[in-house]
Design an enzyme around this catalytic site. Structure first.
Site, PDB file in Angstrom:
ATOM      1  N   GLY A  79      59.312  15.333  -1.558  1.00  0.00           N
ATOM      2  CA  GLY A  79      58.806  16.683  -1.762  1.00  0.00           C
ATOM      3  C   GLY A  79      57.776  16.612  -2.862  1.00  0.00           C
ATOM      4  O   GLY A  79      58.110  16.719  -4.030  1.00  0.00           O
ATOM      5  N   ARG A 173      48.585  26.240  -1.280  1.00  0.00           N
ATOM      6  CA  ARG A 173      48.959  26.591   0.096  1.00  0.00           C
ATOM      7  C   ARG A 173      49.829  27.848   0.105  1.00  0.00           C
ATOM      8  O   ARG A 173      50.641  28.054  -0.800  1.00  0.00           O
ATOM      9  CB  ARG A 173      49.706  25.441   0.763  1.00  0.00           C
ATOM     10  CG  ARG A 173      48.946  24.134   0.764  1.00  0.00           C
ATOM     11  CD  ARG A 173      49.450  23.172   1.828  1.00  0.00           C
ATOM     12  NE  ARG A 173      50.864  22.851   1.693  1.00  0.00           N
ATOM     13  CZ  ARG A 173      51.499  21.993   2.490  1.00  0.00           C
ATOM     14  NH1 ARG A 173      50.840  21.414   3.470  1.00  0.00           N
ATOM     15  NH2 ARG A 173      52.786  21.722   2.310  1.00  0.00           N
ATOM     16  N   ASP A 265      59.683  16.478   9.621  1.00  0.00           N
ATOM     17  CA  ASP A 265      59.442  17.106   8.320  1.00  0.00           C
ATOM     18  C   ASP A 265      58.092  17.809   8.269  1.00  0.00           C
ATOM     19  O   ASP A 265      57.779  18.461   7.272  1.00  0.00           O
ATOM     20  CB  ASP A 265      59.542  16.077   7.188  1.00  0.00           C
ATOM     21  CG  ASP A 265      58.617  14.898   7.401  1.00  0.00           C
ATOM     22  OD1 ASP A 265      58.916  14.064   8.271  1.00  0.00           O
ATOM     23  OD2 ASP A 265      57.595  14.822   6.704  1.00  0.00           O
TER      24      ASP A 265
END
Length: 624
Positions: A79, A173, A265
């Protein structure tokens, strides 16, 4: 297993500051979702907050733990981005909650040996494509800003042993959520192939919390329908997700978009396009096109995307198995199949301007794509050319001259023999392919032991055989053959258009409506890799003007301009809703380095470069 992985969906962490951060580009449209006006972008604090150098007041940065199947194999995934605020939520002006991410903002507890950074070239690609997909009307995450710095990291662009230093860059984002299939795979039980398990296997308490959060926050109709029964909610959530994913993939296929890395993912639980890596839009139509240079087996090829997304949904179902029955999984996946076919046919009929539904439309579409593949026709511009075909007054009234004129436009969008030779080069040397071909016939178990898939080898062998034929073909022979197959298909298309007419119908009015429909469903401008690469090369020299120019252009992808295949006047666009790129430095050919000006920006030789099929030098571009 690292202790920080076990039982963790998120971990608090602060971003790593950047040296001398500066704005490459921003999207006013995306930032408005967060309540940010254009004048706030020019304030001194904007770059600081959006680069991670400053922490937004009241925010609680965190990184997200997830796993994923990458190229068929269950692997640990990092992550490497940060969510700003608790669960990364920001309440926009309309009361809608948005999750805000800073991608590339440094190491997290899940970065393992990586540095958690993104570089300028990959960040530009993600920023521009996120926004381009939005303006194409395809569900997607948004990109608010792209900020680079003086800090550098080492990257080996083509994994060739020649690393370079590249600028650290951060993307802002925005999405309703960045929870993905892999977010649930941290609970995965032992995988049959690899023997691996998720880091939080057996923690059904956390799984229950996560599924409750997802259904309540992003599928409220599901939560309302089954407020007390978690298993029923999970089945409804999975069914709805299958439908959303089917519609998303059909939109990709109809736009010629190739994601490149459809790992579990990299798939969103709200059915939007997420994680832009080695993506690419089709230039020449090739169903087996592989946009990711690292995808040696063609796992994520253009024509494999619907199948791969279904496979990924199946893997998500496995992770949800404590709450999802096999029967509910099967019914949902069958719904995925039917919804994809229905959505795909609907979109393709709009692209072809077909007003009614007929049973043989799927055959007409497949024959068109076969013709495009045979001739090496440009996917986007080929559909543009079809706008020139008009509905005839009667089945026998279409003049040969009209069809010939359309064919001439189409032939300009078809590949030359040499271009197809370049595109058909197999990845393996011919002597190896011949050897493997013999093994396929005499000892297929040897291929299996080597980890080679027969279907991939067959594709490579077919490429080699096709390449040998093309080497012997002259330009005149190719053009003559292309003309014949296009004439045959256009005749069939013309007859199909006539069947849309009812008795007494005003043909001119139907043609007008049909043309308008095609214009709204066939983009004129797409982010081709060679156009992106030119912008990246300017940016790496400190000139961001071409990136910003492309951002302006991608906001009106359905605007039509003059040029080959352009069907007519300007039509305004709809307002719907780890990459690398390198070039063979052997030379660009025409239209590469010569500078002109478009909108005051030094770019190529003419405006047409943004809309034309790519030049020969673009055939050597590699994205991985």
């Amino acid at each position: 297993m690292s202790g920080v992985w076990a039982g963790a969906c998120f971990s608090r962490v602060r971003p790593t500051p950047l040296s001398n951060p500066r704005l490459v580009a921003h999207s006013p449209s995306a930032l408005r979702l967060l309540g940010l006006s254009p004048d706030q972008v020019s304030r001194p604090g904007f770059v600081g907050y959006m680069s991670g150098n400053k922490i937004l007041p009241g925010s609680e940065p965190a990184s997200h733990c997830y796993c994923g199947y990458q190229f068929w194999t269950l692997l640990w995934t990092t992550g490497r981005w940060l969510c700003v605020a608790t669960w990364g939520e920001v309440v926009g002006p309309g009361g809608q909650r948005w999750e805000l991410q800073l991608k590339g903002s440094g190491k997290t507890p899940y970065s393992r040996f990586a540095d958690g950074r993104k570089v300028l070239r990959s960040s530009i690609r993600e920023f521009l494509c996120s926004e381009a997909m939005h303006y194409l009307g395809i569900p997607t995450t948004r990109a608010g800003s792209c900020i680079t710095s003086d800090d550098t990291v080492t990257r080996d662009i083509l994994y060739s042993g020649h690393p370079i230093q590249e600028r650290c860059t951060v993307i802002t984002r925005i999405a309703p959520t960045f929870i993905r299939f892999g977010s649930f795979e941290i609970f995965k039980t032992r995988d049959r192939e690899t023997g691996r398990v998720g880091p939080s296997v057996g923690r059904e308490d956390i799984l229950h919390q996560l599924i409750d959060f997802v259904t309540q926050s992003y599928y409220p109709q599901v939560h309302i329908q089954e407020p007390e029964d978690r298993r029923a909610r999970t089945a409804l959530f999975f069914r709805d997700l299958c439908v959303r994913t089917a519609h998303l993939v059909s939109a990709w296929q109809c736009a010629g978009f190739c994601h490149g890395v459809l790992n579990t993912d990299n798939m969103s639980i709200v059915g939007v396009t997420i994680d832009y890596g080695p993506y690419g839009f089709l230039d020449r139509y090739d169903p087996g096109h592989i946009c990711n240079g690292s995808d040696n087996e063609g796992r994520y090829a253009y024509d494999q995307q619907p199948r791969v997304c279904r496979w990924n949904l199946g893997k998500l179902a496995e992770a949800l198995s404590p709450l999802l029955s096999e029967e509910d999984t099967l019914l949902a996946l069958q719904l995925y199949d039917s919804e994809f076919e229905k959505s795909y046919l609907k979109k393709m009929r709009l692209k072809l301007g077909l007003c009614k539904e007929e049973e043989d439309d799927s055959d007409l579409i497949e024959s068109l794509l076969d013709t495009m593949h045979t001739t090496g026709c440009d996917f986007t511009n080929g559909f543009q050319c079809l706008s020139r075909v008009t509905i005839p007054e009667s089945q026998d009234s279409t003049t040969e001259r009209e069809i010939e004129e359309v064919v001439e436009y189409l032939l300009e969008e078809c590949a030359s023999p040499q271009q197809l030779v370049q595109s058909n080069r197999p990845k393996m040397p011919p002597h190896q392919l011949h050897m493997f071909q013999q093994l396929m016939e005499t000892a297929p178990e040897v291929l299996q032991a080597l980890g080679l898939r027969p279907e991939s080898l067959q594709q490579e062998i077919a490429k080699m055989q096709n390449m040998d034929k093309l080497k012997e073909m002259s330009v005149e022979e190719k053009r003559s053959g292309d003309r014949a197959v296009w004439l045959e298909w256009l005749s069939r298309y013309s007859h199909r258009l006539h069947r849309d007419l009812d008795s007494g119908t005003d043909v001119s009015k139907v043609n007008e409506v049909r043309l308008s429909t095609m214009k709204q469903n066939n983009p004129r401008f797409i982010l081709r890799n060679h156009i992106l690469q030119t912008a990246i090369e300017h940016a790496e020299k400190g000139d961001f003007s071409e990136v910003r120019h492309l951002y302006q252009m991608l906001q009106t992808p359905y605007q039509h301009v003059g040029g080959v295949g352009s069907p007519g006047p300007v039509v305004e666009a709809r307002e719907d809703g780890g990459t690398v790129a390198s070039r063979d430095r052997g030379g660009r050919g025409e239209g590469g380095e010569e500078a002109g000006a478009v909108g005051g920006v030094a770019v190529g030789s003419a405006v047409s470069q943004y809309y034309s099929k790519p030049p020969d030098w673009a055939l050597t571009l590699c994205v991985t």
